[in-house]
Design a protein around this motif. Sequence first.
Motif, PDB file in Angstrom:
ATOM      1  N   VAL A  89     -23.561 -26.289  23.132  1.00 10.15           N
ATOM      2  CA  VAL A  89     -23.579 -25.844  21.739  1.00 10.15           C
ATOM      3  C   VAL A  89     -22.323 -26.302  21.004  1.00 10.15           C
ATOM      4  CG1 VAL A  89     -23.579 -23.846  20.195  1.00 10.15           C
ATOM      5  CG2 VAL A  89     -25.034 -23.847  22.237  1.00 10.15           C
ATOM      6  N   LEU A  90     -22.538 -27.002  19.902  1.00 10.72           N
ATOM      7  CA  LEU A  90     -21.474 -27.384  18.975  1.00 10.72           C
ATOM      8  C   LEU A  90     -21.738 -26.635  17.673  1.00 10.72           C
ATOM      9  CD1 LEU A  90     -19.021 -29.236  18.368  1.00 10.72           C
ATOM     10  CD2 LEU A  90     -20.658 -30.975  17.597  1.00 10.72           C
ATOM     11  N   ILE A  91     -20.824 -25.720  17.305  1.00 13.86           N
ATOM     12  CA  ILE A  91     -21.028 -24.856  16.134  1.00 13.86           C
ATOM     13  C   ILE A  91     -20.075 -25.256  15.019  1.00 13.86           C
ATOM     14  CG2 ILE A  91     -21.395 -22.480  15.388  1.00 13.86           C
ATOM     15  CD1 ILE A  91     -20.769 -21.523  18.139  1.00 13.86           C
ATOM     16  N   GLU A  92     -20.607 -25.344  13.811  1.00 21.54           N
ATOM     17  CA  GLU A  92     -19.735 -25.578  12.667  1.00 21.54           C
ATOM     18  C   GLU A  92     -18.762 -24.413  12.501  1.00 21.54           C
ATOM     19  OE1 GLU A  92     -18.490 -27.503  10.431  1.00 21.54           O
ATOM     20  OE2 GLU A  92     -19.561 -29.187  11.300  1.00 21.54           O
ATOM     21  N   LYS A  93     -17.618 -24.715  11.889  1.00 26.89           N
ATOM     22  CA  LYS A  93     -16.634 -23.668  11.622  1.00 26.89           C
ATOM     23  C   LYS A  93     -17.126 -22.771  10.491  1.00 26.89           C
ATOM     24  CE  LYS A  93     -15.586 -25.422   7.642  1.00 26.89           C
ATOM     25  NZ  LYS A  93     -15.910 -24.662   6.419  1.00 26.89           N
TER      26      LYS A  93
END
Length: 331
Positions: A89-93
């Motif tokens: 998972v890569l989550i936006e800030k």
Amino acid sequence: MLKIGTIGTGNIVSEFIEACREVSGVEVSCLYSRSLEKAKIFALKNNLSVRIVDNFEDMLDHIDIIYIASPNGLHYQQAKYFLQQQKHVLIEKPATFLAQELIELREVAIINNVFLMEAFKPLHLPAYQVLQENVNRIHPFLATFHCNQYSSRMKEVLLDDYNSVFDETLGKGSLYDMLIYPVELAVALFGPVKDVKAMSHKLKNGVDINNVVLLRHHNNILTNIVCSKAAVGISDSEILSYDATINFTNLTKLETIMIYNRLTNKTMMLPLAAEHQNKMYYELQHFVNIINTGNYPEMQRLLDYSIAAIRILEAVQVNEEQQGELLNEIK
């Protein structure tokens, strides 16, 4: 080949898709939106020929990584779901609204043998290494960070029409959508924070639009932050020491870095390596490297910055309530 699914149809997702085309070993394979029609238009606009879905389950057999760029308030639940399905998972800030939520997500990632990272652009840029090396060299005691960007939604905001960014449950305005940039950069450059002072302007719905924040780090460096989503900023950021001052432009992209030497009374532009035009290339490349090398210590290091920054945002919110906000509304 790592297959990537995306959540969201905003401009940031278009930028991310372009980055995917530049990073080797990845490809976009699936696009999620609550509206299939909207997703089809988005795919056409971005020259994508991929699977389009309106529910998460239909993505699972077709992705290894999920990139989450939904409204901020949805990040935690969406990330938890995909981590439990053993997807990276890569989550936006900002990754979450609460530090404890991100701590929990980190534990879920480790249990499921997958990786989690906040897509925080500045820390992955080559220019950041130049900035960090020079900060360490000059031994600063004071910094002033400016992060001011006139929101594309201000016309609607001034009419009391709030989109997800300015919604009290989905976005939380400048507090989480913009202030995360200077706060997390300060934590990465100067270390943990022991004291927070803050004041703000708020919209009628109680959401922050302007913030002034003072941080005292454990090493006694002071960071003063001015942050606004209601104005265009033209001031650079500065880091001060007895014998040198570092000046840098565009806090989110670190476009230029200069250093002034008091002893010689000279200013030098620091050389920066040529960078990819799409700055998201670097965070995606870093995340892919973490996955391919199984580098959990690096995941932990980056999440420590993210968790510390969110704790500070929580403290800012509490501090504003204790001190009393400036009550004049933006009109």
